[in-house]
Every structure is written in structure tokens, then in C-alpha cells.
Scaffold this motif. Structure first.
Motif, PDB file in Angstrom:
ATOM      1  N   GLY A 132      45.561  48.934  42.719  1.00 13.36           N
ATOM      2  CA  GLY A 132      44.769  48.998  43.584  1.00 13.36           C
ATOM      3  C   GLY A 132      43.903  48.427  44.012  1.00 13.36           C
ATOM      4  N   GLN A 133      43.091  48.182  43.615  1.00  9.55           N
ATOM      5  CA  GLN A 133      42.472  46.737  43.692  1.00  9.55           C
ATOM      6  C   GLN A 133      42.423  45.210  43.647  1.00  9.55           C
ATOM      7  N   ILE A 134      43.450  44.892  42.924  1.00  9.29           N
ATOM      8  CA  ILE A 134      44.026  44.187  43.139  1.00  9.29           C
ATOM      9  C   ILE A 134      44.707  44.035  45.563  1.00  9.29           C
ATOM     10  N   PHE A 135      45.078  44.564  45.518  1.00 10.37           N
ATOM     11  CA  PHE A 135      45.270  45.060  46.581  1.00 10.37           C
ATOM     12  C   PHE A 135      44.276  45.173  47.714  1.00 10.37           C
ATOM     13  N   THR A 136      43.311  45.632  46.874  1.00 11.83           N
ATOM     14  CA  THR A 136      42.066  45.742  48.313  1.00 11.83           C
ATOM     15  C   THR A 136      41.051  44.372  47.925  1.00 11.83           C
ATOM     16  N   ILE A 137      41.312  43.493  47.581  1.00 14.14           N
ATOM     17  CA  ILE A 137      41.077  41.614  47.143  1.00 14.14           C
ATOM     18  C   ILE A 137      41.715  41.272  48.408  1.00 14.14           C
ATOM     19  N   LEU A 138      43.152  41.510  48.214  1.00 10.55           N
ATOM     20  CA  LEU A 138      43.722  41.138  49.221  1.00 10.55           C
ATOM     21  C   LEU A 138      43.424  41.079  51.047  1.00 10.55           C
ATOM     22  N   VAL A 139      43.440  42.544  51.000  1.00  8.00           N
ATOM     23  CA  VAL A 139      43.152  42.794  51.787  1.00  8.00           C
ATOM     24  C   VAL A 139      41.730  42.574  52.613  1.00  8.00           C
ATOM     25  N   GLN A 172      35.846  38.887  35.542  1.00  4.38           N
ATOM     26  CA  GLN A 172      36.208  38.587  33.951  1.00  4.38           C
ATOM     27  C   GLN A 172      35.239  38.521  33.611  1.00  4.38           C
ATOM     28  N   LEU A 173      34.167  37.107  34.338  1.00  7.14           N
ATOM     29  CA  LEU A 173      32.924  37.869  33.685  1.00  7.14           C
ATOM     30  C   LEU A 173      31.659  39.232  33.475  1.00  7.14           C
ATOM     31  N   ASN A 174      32.594  40.120  33.596  1.00  7.99           N
ATOM     32  CA  ASN A 174      32.449  41.304  33.769  1.00  7.99           C
ATOM     33  C   ASN A 174      33.052  41.956  33.400  1.00  7.99           C
ATOM     34  N   ASN A 175      33.702  41.401  32.359  1.00 10.02           N
ATOM     35  CA  ASN A 175      35.295  42.096  31.465  1.00 10.02           C
ATOM     36  C   ASN A 175      35.371  43.253  32.472  1.00 10.02           C
ATOM     37  N   ALA A 176      35.779  43.384  33.136  1.00 12.68           N
ATOM     38  CA  ALA A 176      36.845  44.305  33.836  1.00 12.68           C
ATOM     39  C   ALA A 176      38.082  44.123  33.917  1.00 12.68           C
ATOM     40  N   GLN A 177      38.581  45.088  34.348  1.00 18.21           N
ATOM     41  CA  GLN A 177      40.424  45.070  34.422  1.00 18.21           C
ATOM     42  C   GLN A 177      40.584  45.112  35.058  1.00 18.21           C
ATOM     43  N   LEU A 178      40.920  44.972  36.073  1.00 18.80           N
ATOM     44  CA  LEU A 178      41.341  44.849  38.224  1.00 18.80           C
ATOM     45  C   LEU A 178      43.077  45.973  37.572  1.00 18.80           C
ATOM     46  N   ASN A 179      43.064  46.747  38.260  1.00 20.00           N
ATOM     47  CA  ASN A 179      44.434  47.537  38.620  1.00 20.00           C
ATOM     48  C   ASN A 179      44.513  47.510  39.762  1.00 20.00           C
ATOM     49  N   ASP A 219      42.567  30.328  56.083  1.00 19.52           N
ATOM     50  CA  ASP A 219      43.408  30.263  54.288  1.00 19.52           C
ATOM     51  C   ASP A 219      42.521  29.756  53.471  1.00 19.52           C
ATOM     52  N   GLY A 220      42.207  29.166  53.417  1.00 20.66           N
ATOM     53  CA  GLY A 220      41.361  28.411  52.082  1.00 20.66           C
ATOM     54  C   GLY A 220      40.100  29.106  52.068  1.00 20.66           C
ATOM     55  N   ALA A 221      39.449  29.573  53.092  1.00 26.77           N
ATOM     56  CA  ALA A 221      38.191  30.807  52.572  1.00 26.77           C
ATOM     57  C   ALA A 221      39.489  31.714  51.506  1.00 26.77           C
ATOM     58  N   ALA A 222      40.261  32.150  52.419  1.00 29.80           N
ATOM     59  CA  ALA A 222      40.949  33.784  51.481  1.00 29.80           C
ATOM     60  C   ALA A 222      41.015  33.186  49.924  1.00 29.80           C
ATOM     61  N   ILE A 223      41.848  32.459  49.794  1.00 25.36           N
ATOM     62  CA  ILE A 223      41.865  32.007  48.545  1.00 25.36           C
ATOM     63  C   ILE A 223      40.997  31.365  47.484  1.00 25.36           C
ATOM     64  N   PHE A 224      39.614  30.972  48.224  1.00 30.62           N
ATOM     65  CA  PHE A 224      38.825  31.486  47.462  1.00 30.62           C
ATOM     66  C   PHE A 224      38.169  31.973  47.066  1.00 30.62           C
ATOM     67  N   GLN A 225      38.267  33.359  48.165  1.00 29.25           N
ATOM     68  CA  GLN A 225      37.271  34.624  47.936  1.00 29.25           C
ATOM     69  C   GLN A 225      37.852  35.132  46.629  1.00 29.25           C
ATOM     70  N   CYS A 226      39.525  35.310  47.207  1.00 28.66           N
ATOM     71  CA  CYS A 226      40.146  35.976  45.732  1.00 28.66           C
ATOM     72  C   CYS A 226      39.740  35.011  44.427  1.00 28.66           C
ATOM     73  N   MET A 227      39.620  34.385  44.516  1.00 25.42           N
ATOM     74  CA  MET A 227      39.489  33.477  42.954  1.00 25.42           C
ATOM     75  C   MET A 227      38.608  33.814  42.568  1.00 25.42           C
ATOM     76  N   ALA A 228      37.221  33.497  43.669  1.00 24.10           N
ATOM     77  CA  ALA A 228      35.937  34.126  43.202  1.00 24.10           C
ATOM     78  C   ALA A 228      35.854  35.734  42.672  1.00 24.10           C
ATOM     79  N   ALA A 229      36.452  36.634  43.779  1.00 19.23           N
ATOM     80  CA  ALA A 229      36.418  38.113  42.840  1.00 19.23           C
ATOM     81  C   ALA A 229      37.209  38.663  41.748  1.00 19.23           C
TER      82      ALA A 229
END
Length: 374
Positions: free
Chosen positions: A246-253, A237-244, A222-232
Motif C-alpha cells: 500500500g505504501q509503495i502504491f501511495t508513493i507511485l500515485v 531505507q535510511l530510517n529502516n522502514a519496511q514499505l508495504n 517524468d524525470g521528476a517522478a522517477i527522482f521523487q520515488c527514488m528519494a522516498a
């Protein structure tokens, strides 16, 4: 008058539900389905024009992670259903995974040199170095804060909800494993110390601890899952990409699925971030920034991982102990009463005779029968 024309939008939006069912598994390894849009001009009369936005399905470059993960899950269930017939293929995949981890361990020896050049190139490309350092500081702070909230509030509340006991008194007996996890950044290295302390200090049944903790060291990340979501999110944000949505759900899954398969070794979760970035269409070359500061974040990540394993074993021990007490209580309430029946004398052994004593005024309405063996 000119004929109707079409203008193609440059931005494509991924269709996540469509990617769950790839039409070709080989193509899914390097192509993903996306929805593009075309603006069509209609009713261009008398200087007036009506614009209509029409979705068009297309294939873009990038690995279809969602489709491959879903197929892997279904294939795993099918192999399990086969029983002995599917064990050969399971052993093949296990051997392939072990060989891949050996290759990764070899590559990790050269990681410091590679990180130095990757971070150097990223710093040269940045227009504002102060902004980059500030962004990395915010990422580190957000990741550690997420681990503190999850490990200090969420997990203890789950333990208290099941056991109605103080979770911090339970965690106080595991100071040594937590210190080992913080120092080594490895869940596997912490496993022997965790088993010893949770059995001796907290009294957890060894049958439970030695079954749950080895599985948790590999699966419960669970700690790795939190860290990976934060990194994504940080790379987006570093690439100025707006996440919709669907993309947020994809990150979580994807973060949940990839964290399950992450190795319990230092920097084991960083390699799986590339899977998440591929799933949402972000560049993977920014992983060099994550690797540069992973030695800080990975310490709290490992502590949260082993804490979740320990609390899970504690909850299972409490539930097992509660069920055992309930079973003993039910058995103690069962009484067997045997009353002799003089009417069935003819059906009993001839060696047993019944004598019915004479009734007295103080005796009950139906006399008791006594037995004697000749």
C-alpha cells in the motif's frame, strides 16, 4: 483466574483505500486514518491461551495527502464543468499558487545556509559517517541510472512504436536544449531554445510545438517522478522502514500527481517530496540530505523532462501529418460524374435543349446526350 487482557501492537499500518475518502477535509490537513492492531487473549483455560489479532481503526498525526489530492481533482473537474461561473475560483487558486511560488523563491535564497546546518546536524547524529556517504552515493547512482534507462530506452521506444522512425536522429537535432537543461536545471529556461530547435531542425509544426512544449514544461515531469520515488525509498531505507504494498502504491500515485504540479525551476521537485513522505508516514527532516545532492541529480532529471516533451511533440506531429495525408488521399479518390438524362427534359430550363444523335452500329446501347445553350 485473571480476566482476559489485551496487548496493543506498536506498529500501525496505513489503510490507503480508506484515506482516499476523508470524512473531514480540515482534519485531513493534519490527521490521517490508520489501522492499528490489538492482540486479544481468548480461551485462557487450563494454562492454554488463544491469541487473536484484531484490527482497530484510528487517527494518527500526519497529512492525508491521498484524500486531499482526490478532492482537488474532483473539485477541478467540477469547476471546469461550471464554465464561466467557476472561473473566479480558478483565478483565485491560480493567484494563490503564484503567490506561494514567490514565497518559495524568497526562501530558496536562504536554502544553502539552511542546508549547511541541516546536513551538519545529520552528520553529527549518524553513528557511521561512511555508511551515510555510501548510501548517498548509491542513491545518486540509482537515480541517474533510472534517468538513463527511461531517457535512453523507454522514451525512444515509445517514439519508435508510434512513428517507426529512428528516435536518436530526432534527438540529435536537440543537443542545444539538452545542454541548456543540463546546465540550468530548469525546464522553463530551456523552453525558448527547445521551441526554436524542434521547429528548425526537426520540422515540427509550430502550431504543435508551441502548444505542447509549454504544457509539457509544467505537466510532463517524468524525470521528476522517477527522482521523487527514488528519494522516498532512500529515506525509508535510511530510517529502516519496511514499505508495504500500500505504501509503495501511495508513493507511485503521489509522485505522479506531485510531479505534475512541480515548478519547472531548479530544485522544484524536492519540495514536493515532503508530500510523499507525509503520505507514507516518514519524517521530512531527512530532506536535507536530498537537498545536499540535488544539484547533481536535478541535471539528469531536467534532461529527461525536456526529452519527454520533445518526443511527445514529435509523435503528435507525425500523427497529425499522417492524418492529413490520409484525408488528402481520400479526397483524391472521390470522382463526380454527371450524365445528362434526356427523360427529364421537361423539368429542365427551357434555355437548354438536348439533341440525341442518330445511333450508329458502333454506338453503345444507350446514346449519349449532348447539351447546347440557346
Amino acid at each position: 483466574m485473571s480476566h482476559p487482557c489485551s496487548i496493543k501492537f506498536s506498529k500501525a499500518e496505513d489503510t490507503q483505500a480508506r484515506n482516499l475518502f476523508p470524512s473531514n477535509l480540515v482534519a485531513a490537513a493534519f490527521q490521517t486514518y490508520a489501522t492499528d492492531y490489538k492482540m486479544i487473549i481468548r480461551n485462557k483455560t487450563l494454562g492454554n491461551a488463544t491469541f487473536e489479532k484484531v484490527p482497530v481503526g484510528t487517527e494518527i498525526e500526519g497529512m492525508n495527502i491521498l484524500g486531499l489530492v482526490l478532492f482537488a481533482l474532483v473539485l477541478g473537474v467540477a469547476l471546469k464543468k461550471l464554465g464561466p461561473e467557476g472561473e473566479d475560483l480558478i483565478r483565485f487558486f491560480n493567484s494563490f499558487n503564484e503567490a506561494t511560488m514567490v514565497l518559495v523563491s524568497w526562501i530558496m535564497w536562504y536554502v544553502p545556509v539552511g542546508i549547511m546546518f541541516l546536513v551538519g546536524s545529520k552528520i553529527v547524529e549518524m553513528d557511521d559517517i561512511v555508511l551515510l556517504v555510501t548510501s548517498l552515493g548509491k542513491y545518486i547512482f540509482a537515480s541517474i541510472l533510472g534517468h538513463i534507462i527511461h531517457g535512453g530506452i523507454v522514451l525512444p521506444l515509445i517514439y519508435f512504436a508510434f512513428t517507426r522512425k529512428n528516435p536518436f536522429s530526432f534527438l540529435a537535432g536537440l543537443i542545444t536544449p539538452f545542454a541548456t537543461a543540463f546546465a540550468t536545471c530548469s525546464s522553463s529556461a530551456t523552453l525558448p531554445s527547445m521551441i526554436k530547435c524542434i521547429e528548425e531542425n526537426n520540422g515540427v509544426d509550430k502550431r504543435i510545438s508551441r502548444f505542447i512544449l509549454p504544457i509539457g514544461a509544467t505537466v510532463n515531469m517524468d524525470g521528476a517522478a522517477i527522482f521523487q520515488c527514488m528519494a522516498a525509498v532512500f529515506i525509508a531505507q535510511l530510517n529502516n522502514a519496511q514499505l508495504n504494498a500500500g505504501q509503495i502504491f501511495t508513493i507511485l500515485v503521489t509522485a505522479t500527481a506531485s510531479s505534475v504540479g512541480a515548478a519547472g525551476v531548479p530544485a522544484g521537485g524536492v519540495l514536493t517530496i515532503a508530500i510523499i513522505l507525509e503520505a507514507i508516514g516518514l519524517p521530512t527532516n531527512d530532506l536535507s540530505l536530498i537537498l545536499a545532492v540535488d544539484w547533481i541529480v536535478d541535471r539528469t532529471t531536467t534532461v529527461v523532462n525536456v526529452e519527454g516533451d520533445a518526443l511527445g511533440a514529435g509523435i503528435l506531429h507525425y500523427l497529425n501529418k499522417k492524418d492529413a495525408q490520409k484525408s488528402r488521399q481520400e479526397l483524391s479518390e472521390v470522382y463526380v460524374e454527371a450524365v445528362a438524362n434526356c427523360k427529364s427534359e421537361g423539368e429542365m430550363s427551357p434555355l437548354v435543349t438536348h439533341r440525341i444523335p442518330a445511333s450508329t452500329p458502333s454506338s453503345a446501347a444507350e446514346p449519349e446526350a449532348t447539351e447546347s445553350v440557346l
